[in-house]
Design a protein around this motif. Sequence first.
Motif, mmCIF file in Angstrom:
data_model
loop_
_atom_site.group_PDB
_atom_site.id
_atom_site.type_symbol
_atom_site.label_atom_id
_atom_site.label_comp_id
_atom_site.label_asym_id
_atom_site.label_seq_id
_atom_site.Cartn_x
_atom_site.Cartn_y
_atom_site.Cartn_z
ATOM 1 N N ASP A 74 0.828 -1.206 0.000
ATOM 2 C CA ASP A 74 0.000 0.000 0.000
ATOM 3 C C ASP A 74 0.864 1.259 0.000
ATOM 4 O OD1 ASP A 74 -2.827 0.952 0.230
ATOM 5 O OD2 ASP A 74 -2.034 1.917 2.031
ATOM 6 N N ARG A 75 1.991 1.193 0.693
ATOM 7 C CA ARG A 75 2.889 2.352 0.757
ATOM 8 C C ARG A 75 3.682 2.534 -0.523
ATOM 9 N NH1 ARG A 75 5.744 0.731 4.601
ATOM 10 N NH2 ARG A 75 7.744 0.363 3.579
ATOM 11 N N ARG A 76 4.115 1.436 -1.137
ATOM 12 C CA ARG A 76 4.975 1.534 -2.318
ATOM 13 C C ARG A 76 4.192 1.790 -3.603
ATOM 14 N NH1 ARG A 76 10.042 -0.544 -0.994
ATOM 15 N NH2 ARG A 76 10.806 0.590 -2.816
ATOM 16 N N PHE A 77 2.945 1.300 -3.666
ATOM 17 C CA PHE A 77 2.097 1.570 -4.828
ATOM 18 C C PHE A 77 1.397 2.900 -4.546
ATOM 19 C CE2 PHE A 77 -1.156 -0.580 -7.907
ATOM 20 C CZ PHE A 77 -0.793 0.332 -8.887
ATOM 21 N N THR A 78 2.145 3.976 -4.746
ATOM 22 C CA THR A 78 1.750 5.310 -4.317
ATOM 23 C C THR A 78 0.595 5.874 -5.135
ATOM 24 O OG1 THR A 78 3.281 6.364 -5.857
ATOM 25 C CG2 THR A 78 4.148 5.782 -3.659
ATOM 26 N N PRO A 79 -0.087 6.913 -4.607
ATOM 27 C CA PRO A 79 -1.135 7.583 -5.391
ATOM 28 C C PRO A 79 -0.613 8.097 -6.732
ATOM 29 C CG PRO A 79 -1.280 8.253 -3.094
ATOM 30 C CD PRO A 79 -0.017 7.442 -3.228
ATOM 31 N N GLU A 80 0.663 8.500 -6.763
ATOM 32 C CA GLU A 80 1.250 8.979 -8.020
ATOM 33 C C GLU A 80 1.325 7.846 -9.051
ATOM 34 O OE1 GLU A 80 2.099 11.683 -4.814
ATOM 35 O OE2 GLU A 80 2.546 9.533 -4.990
ATOM 36 N N VAL A 82 -0.555 5.125 -9.007
ATOM 37 C CA VAL A 82 -1.945 4.784 -9.336
ATOM 38 C C VAL A 82 -2.474 5.747 -10.399
ATOM 39 C CG1 VAL A 82 -4.307 4.698 -8.453
ATOM 40 C CG2 VAL A 82 -2.439 3.714 -7.108
ATOM 41 N N ALA A 83 -2.176 7.042 -10.237
ATOM 42 C CA ALA A 83 -2.643 8.049 -11.191
ATOM 43 C C ALA A 83 -1.984 7.867 -12.552
ATOM 44 C CB ALA A 83 -2.358 9.456 -10.644
ATOM 45 N N ALA A 84 -0.679 7.529 -12.543
ATOM 46 C CA ALA A 84 0.033 7.322 -13.812
ATOM 47 C C ALA A 84 -0.531 6.123 -14.556
ATOM 48 C CB ALA A 84 1.526 7.129 -13.546
ATOM 49 N N ALA A 85 -0.878 5.064 -13.811
ATOM 50 C CA ALA A 85 -1.489 3.886 -14.439
ATOM 51 C C ALA A 85 -2.875 4.224 -14.973
ATOM 52 C CB ALA A 85 -1.569 2.737 -13.430
ATOM 53 N N ALA A 86 -3.630 5.012 -14.206
ATOM 54 C CA ALA A 86 -4.978 5.410 -14.637
ATOM 55 C C ALA A 86 -4.925 6.209 -15.939
ATOM 56 C CB ALA A 86 -5.660 6.216 -13.540
ATOM 57 N N ALA A 87 -3.870 7.013 -16.092
ATOM 58 C CA ALA A 87 -3.707 7.796 -17.324
ATOM 59 C C ALA A 87 -3.494 6.882 -18.533
ATOM 60 C CB ALA A 87 -2.539 8.756 -17.174
ATOM 61 N N HIS A 93 -5.774 -2.785 -9.997
ATOM 62 C CA HIS A 93 -5.696 -4.239 -10.169
ATOM 63 C C HIS A 93 -5.173 -4.590 -11.561
ATOM 64 C CE1 HIS A 93 -6.684 -8.390 -9.099
ATOM 65 N NE2 HIS A 93 -7.227 -8.530 -10.303
ATOM 66 N N GLN A 94 -5.618 -3.867 -12.565
ATOM 67 C CA GLN A 94 -5.137 -4.110 -13.930
ATOM 68 C C GLN A 94 -3.659 -3.770 -14.055
ATOM 69 O OE1 GLN A 94 -7.998 -1.542 -15.820
ATOM 70 N NE2 GLN A 94 -9.222 -3.274 -16.571
ATOM 71 N N ALA A 95 -3.246 -2.659 -13.433
ATOM 72 C CA ALA A 95 -1.833 -2.268 -13.474
ATOM 73 C C ALA A 95 -0.964 -3.331 -12.810
ATOM 74 C CB ALA A 95 -1.643 -0.917 -12.786
ATOM 75 N N ILE A 188 6.113 -2.517 -11.356
ATOM 76 C CA ILE A 188 4.949 -1.641 -11.182
ATOM 77 C C ILE A 188 5.239 -0.272 -11.789
ATOM 78 C CG2 ILE A 188 3.481 -0.487 -9.481
ATOM 79 C CD1 ILE A 188 3.927 -2.902 -7.626
ATOM 80 N N GLU A 189 6.429 0.252 -11.523
ATOM 81 C CA GLU A 189 6.817 1.541 -12.102
ATOM 82 C C GLU A 189 6.924 1.457 -13.619
ATOM 83 O OE1 GLU A 189 9.393 3.691 -8.552
ATOM 84 O OE2 GLU A 189 10.450 2.427 -10.006
ATOM 85 N N ALA A 190 7.387 0.311 -14.137
ATOM 86 C CA ALA A 190 7.528 0.144 -15.585
ATOM 87 C C ALA A 190 6.179 0.248 -16.273
ATOM 88 C CB ALA A 190 8.180 -1.202 -15.892
ATOM 89 N N VAL A 191 5.135 -0.258 -15.639
ATOM 90 C CA VAL A 191 3.787 -0.164 -16.215
ATOM 91 C C VAL A 191 3.269 1.272 -16.111
ATOM 92 C CG1 VAL A 191 1.385 -0.863 -15.903
ATOM 93 C CG2 VAL A 191 3.213 -2.572 -15.833
ATOM 94 N N ALA A 192 3.425 1.867 -14.940
ATOM 95 C CA ALA A 192 2.924 3.231 -14.731
ATOM 96 C C ALA A 192 3.663 4.240 -15.605
ATOM 97 C CB ALA A 192 3.054 3.610 -13.261
ATOM 98 N N LYS A 193 4.944 3.966 -15.859
ATOM 99 C CA LYS A 193 5.767 4.895 -16.646
ATOM 100 C C LYS A 193 6.255 4.221 -17.929
ATOM 101 C CE LYS A 193 7.360 6.833 -12.237
ATOM 102 N NZ LYS A 193 8.530 7.058 -11.340
ATOM 103 N N ALA A 194 5.393 3.408 -18.516
ATOM 104 C CA ALA A 194 5.764 2.625 -19.700
ATOM 105 C C ALA A 194 6.261 3.522 -20.831
ATOM 106 C CB ALA A 194 4.579 1.798 -20.175
ATOM 107 N N THR A 195 7.219 3.008 -21.592
ATOM 108 C CA THR A 195 7.779 3.745 -22.724
ATOM 109 C C THR A 195 6.768 3.801 -23.872
ATOM 110 O OG1 THR A 195 9.993 2.964 -22.153
ATOM 111 C CG2 THR A 195 9.667 3.805 -24.401
#
Length: 228
Positions: A74-80, A82-87, A93-95, A188-195
Amino acid sequence: KRLEETVDLLAQAGLGKAEAFKRLLSTMDLSPWPQIAVRPAGASLEGYLFPDTYIMPVGSTPAQLVEKMLQTFDRRFTPELVAAAAAKGLNPHQALTLAAIVEREAALEAERPLIAGVFLNRIAANDQLGADPTVQFAVALDPASVEKFGWWKKELTLEDLKNPSPYNTRLAFGLPPGPITNPGLASIEAVAKATPTRMYYFVADAKKGDGSHVFAETESEHFANIAR
């Protein structure tokens, strides 16, 4: 590691019996962690037991350790994040589901965001992800396969690729129902900040043998890479 492997490791570390962990994972109160509690109905905690180094006091209970792992997730999967994945059109869950596939596909750190970008292209096209680790996960839903080949069967057969499980992305379209393993922060970061990429295919570079992949935009380029 997938959930069953993690449970076995915790038991081997002397932190409780495997069966106790399994019961706990299906019955514990998840309300303190809203983004875990809102995962799809019937989903297990596969993917949510955050892989990290945990220093626990002597005498710690299985419940205390699992709570620590969920708190860390919960701490490492930050709101930032989550927001990047939502974008990118992904709920948490999908991310996490996609991050678990990236975790099993990527051997090199630098390739994680690019592999995530390829899969996002396929998701956008409502195509099959075609990820072999999801086939390995599906095959291991059969205890007889696990006993013979382990949790991650190395040599997949044509019959394996036809496994009817919804986790088999060689057959099913889009994301599987949930994570196939417990991904680390890098995936997790790779998905949220995918190239952002035009690449749609990749194949392991057997010549280099270092875990790297060769990427391609078109199917013809991909087949040429496979032949090479």
